[in-house]
Motif scaffolding. Sequence first.
Motif, PDB file in Angstrom:
ATOM      1  N   GLY A  50       0.824  -1.071  -0.323  1.00 19.44           N
ATOM      2  CA  GLY A  50       0.321  -0.350  -0.253  1.00 19.44           C
ATOM      3  C   GLY A  50       0.853   1.483   0.431  1.00 19.44           C
ATOM      4  N   VAL A  51       2.135   1.390  -0.560  1.00 19.15           N
ATOM      5  CA  VAL A  51       2.995   2.192  -0.544  1.00 19.15           C
ATOM      6  C   VAL A  51       3.605   2.800  -1.648  1.00 19.15           C
ATOM      7  N   VAL A  52       3.059   4.496  -1.952  1.00 19.48           N
ATOM      8  CA  VAL A  52       3.199   4.945  -3.239  1.00 19.48           C
ATOM      9  C   VAL A  52       4.565   4.135  -3.514  1.00 19.48           C
ATOM     10  N   SER A  53       4.696   3.508  -5.047  1.00 21.02           N
ATOM     11  CA  SER A  53       5.924   3.404  -5.285  1.00 21.02           C
ATOM     12  C   SER A  53       6.295   4.290  -6.669  1.00 21.02           C
ATOM     13  N   ASP A  98      -6.040   5.468 -19.599  1.00 23.32           N
ATOM     14  CA  ASP A  98      -7.603   5.841 -19.404  1.00 23.32           C
ATOM     15  C   ASP A  98      -8.495   6.354 -18.059  1.00 23.32           C
ATOM     16  N   PRO A  99      -8.853   7.490 -18.263  1.00 24.51           N
ATOM     17  CA  PRO A  99      -9.535   7.430 -17.007  1.00 24.51           C
ATOM     18  C   PRO A  99     -10.263   6.630 -16.346  1.00 24.51           C
ATOM     19  N   ALA A 100     -11.330   5.335 -16.952  1.00 21.84           N
ATOM     20  CA  ALA A 100     -11.352   4.650 -15.910  1.00 21.84           C
ATOM     21  C   ALA A 100     -11.020   3.891 -15.213  1.00 21.84           C
ATOM     22  N   HIS A 101      -9.682   3.983 -15.265  1.00 21.52           N
ATOM     23  CA  HIS A 101      -8.343   3.192 -14.356  1.00 21.52           C
ATOM     24  C   HIS A 101      -7.562   4.218 -13.174  1.00 21.52           C
ATOM     25  N   VAL A 102      -8.569   5.091 -12.331  1.00 21.01           N
ATOM     26  CA  VAL A 102      -7.957   6.242 -12.978  1.00 21.01           C
ATOM     27  C   VAL A 102      -9.280   6.314 -11.609  1.00 21.01           C
ATOM     28  N   ARG A 103      -8.576   6.167  -9.956  1.00 21.51           N
ATOM     29  CA  ARG A 103      -9.484   6.744  -8.603  1.00 21.51           C
ATOM     30  C   ARG A 103      -9.050   8.291  -8.063  1.00 21.51           C
ATOM     31  N   VAL A 104      -9.900   8.903  -8.191  1.00 21.99           N
ATOM     32  CA  VAL A 104      -9.406  10.754  -7.774  1.00 21.99           C
ATOM     33  C   VAL A 104      -9.052   9.716  -5.932  1.00 21.99           C
ATOM     34  N   VAL A 105      -7.711  10.297  -5.771  1.00 22.83           N
ATOM     35  CA  VAL A 105      -7.788  11.243  -4.467  1.00 22.83           C
ATOM     36  C   VAL A 105      -8.285  11.661  -3.508  1.00 22.83           C
ATOM     37  N   GLY A 106      -7.375  12.940  -3.865  1.00 21.03           N
ATOM     38  CA  GLY A 106      -8.032  14.582  -3.761  1.00 21.03           C
ATOM     39  C   GLY A 106      -6.666  15.591  -5.040  1.00 21.03           C
ATOM     40  N   GLY A 122      -4.337  10.739  -8.368  1.00 28.07           N
ATOM     41  CA  GLY A 122      -5.111  10.148  -8.455  1.00 28.07           C
ATOM     42  C   GLY A 122      -4.320   8.864  -8.166  1.00 28.07           C
ATOM     43  N   GLU A 123      -4.872   7.303  -8.289  1.00 26.11           N
ATOM     44  CA  GLU A 123      -4.151   6.096  -7.717  1.00 26.11           C
ATOM     45  C   GLU A 123      -4.885   5.397  -9.263  1.00 26.11           C
ATOM     46  N   VAL A 124      -3.495   4.227  -9.524  1.00 23.79           N
ATOM     47  CA  VAL A 124      -4.600   2.877 -10.565  1.00 23.79           C
ATOM     48  C   VAL A 124      -5.842   1.863  -9.540  1.00 23.79           C
ATOM     49  N   ALA A 125      -6.405   2.445 -10.439  1.00 22.71           N
ATOM     50  CA  ALA A 125      -7.906   1.909  -9.728  1.00 22.71           C
ATOM     51  C   ALA A 125      -7.614  -0.188 -10.220  1.00 22.71           C
ATOM     52  N   ASP A 126      -8.414  -0.517  -9.559  1.00 22.77           N
ATOM     53  CA  ASP A 126      -9.026  -2.554  -9.614  1.00 22.77           C
ATOM     54  C   ASP A 126      -7.337  -2.928 -10.084  1.00 22.77           C
ATOM     55  N   LEU A 163       5.367  18.784  -3.844  1.00 22.71           N
ATOM     56  CA  LEU A 163       5.565  17.599  -3.941  1.00 22.71           C
ATOM     57  C   LEU A 163       5.596  16.947  -2.648  1.00 22.71           C
ATOM     58  N   PRO A 164       6.049  17.931  -1.417  1.00 29.97           N
ATOM     59  CA  PRO A 164       5.123  17.665   0.241  1.00 29.97           C
ATOM     60  C   PRO A 164       4.028  17.273   0.404  1.00 29.97           C
ATOM     61  N   ALA A 165       3.790  18.608  -0.024  1.00 32.67           N
ATOM     62  CA  ALA A 165       1.992  18.190  -0.276  1.00 32.67           C
ATOM     63  C   ALA A 165       1.563  17.104  -1.179  1.00 32.67           C
ATOM     64  N   LEU A 166       1.968  17.427  -2.218  1.00 31.77           N
ATOM     65  CA  LEU A 166       0.876  16.348  -2.907  1.00 31.77           C
ATOM     66  C   LEU A 166       0.979  14.742  -2.301  1.00 31.77           C
ATOM     67  N   TRP A 167       2.487  14.718  -1.548  1.00 30.16           N
ATOM     68  CA  TRP A 167       2.716  13.317  -1.287  1.00 30.16           C
ATOM     69  C   TRP A 167       1.498  12.853   0.391  1.00 30.16           C
ATOM     70  N   ARG A 168       0.953  14.084   0.632  1.00 29.33           N
ATOM     71  CA  ARG A 168       0.584  14.107   2.041  1.00 29.33           C
ATOM     72  C   ARG A 168      -1.069  13.791   0.803  1.00 29.33           C
ATOM     73  N   VAL A 169      -0.964  13.931  -0.095  1.00 29.57           N
ATOM     74  CA  VAL A 169      -2.852  14.144  -0.546  1.00 29.57           C
ATOM     75  C   VAL A 169      -2.484  12.500  -0.980  1.00 29.57           C
ATOM     76  N   ALA A 170      -1.783  11.953  -1.707  1.00 26.20           N
ATOM     77  CA  ALA A 170      -1.575  10.171  -1.842  1.00 26.20           C
ATOM     78  C   ALA A 170      -1.889   9.463  -0.666  1.00 26.20           C
ATOM     79  N   ALA A 171      -1.371  10.023   0.494  1.00 26.46           N
ATOM     80  CA  ALA A 171      -1.384   9.252   1.258  1.00 26.46           C
ATOM     81  C   ALA A 171      -2.213   9.161   2.258  1.00 26.46           C
ATOM     82  N   GLY A 172      -3.769  10.563   1.785  1.00 30.06           N
ATOM     83  CA  GLY A 172      -4.961  10.330   2.574  1.00 30.06           C
ATOM     84  C   GLY A 172      -4.898  10.862   3.578  1.00 30.06           C
ATOM     85  N   GLU A 173      -3.792  11.584   4.070  1.00 30.61           N
ATOM     86  CA  GLU A 173      -3.652  12.458   5.228  1.00 30.61           C
ATOM     87  C   GLU A 173      -4.496  13.940   4.762  1.00 30.61           C
TER      88      GLU A 173
END
Length: 173
Positions: A50-53, A98-106, A122-126, A163-173
């Motif tokens: 579950g860690v952003v790679s 393809d937007p169908a493969h994107v889940r918007v996180v924030g 966004g993160e890759v969906a499914d 980037l620091p703020a974007l990582w926080r969004v990606a982490a769901g903070e």
Amino acid sequence: MLIPGRGAVHRHGGDGWVACTFPGGDDAAHRHWGLFGAAGLMLVRRSPEGVVSDVVLQHRALWSHHGGTWGVPGGALDTGESAVAGALRESREEAGIDPAHVRVVGTHVLDHGVWQYTTVVGEVADGADVVPSANDPESLEVRWVGVGELGSLRLLPAFEAALPALWRVAAGE
Ligand SMILES: [Zn+2]
């Protein structure tokens, strides 16, 4: 995004420059692309833990603004278009995502008053296998970049600053 005189393939109602005097820009008086603001997609994928790679980045063409740097695919918003819709449209046009493969996180907004840039995280969906590609002349390359590789790339200054703020969004903070 479209650069005037370069004959790019995608043309939109928001194409144009906005003059800006917001302090802290490239210089006191500067300009931004996108009459209604602009938006981009920072697409990430995660390890099984579950860690952003990795993150999808665009290597910007040498003749473009801040040419040769790396940033996220994006561009001017169209008339009445939301930032999320614009980011997904641009990433499909520029990077073949393809937007169908994107889940918007924030989202994260850089606000210069007369102009805003929204980075949609966004993160890759499914578990989809998303293979980005450079689809227009603005890109030298669009590909997955490992998080550990980011420090060795020359990043677009505004992207690096966010980037620091974007990582926080990606982490769901
Ligand atoms: Zn500005």
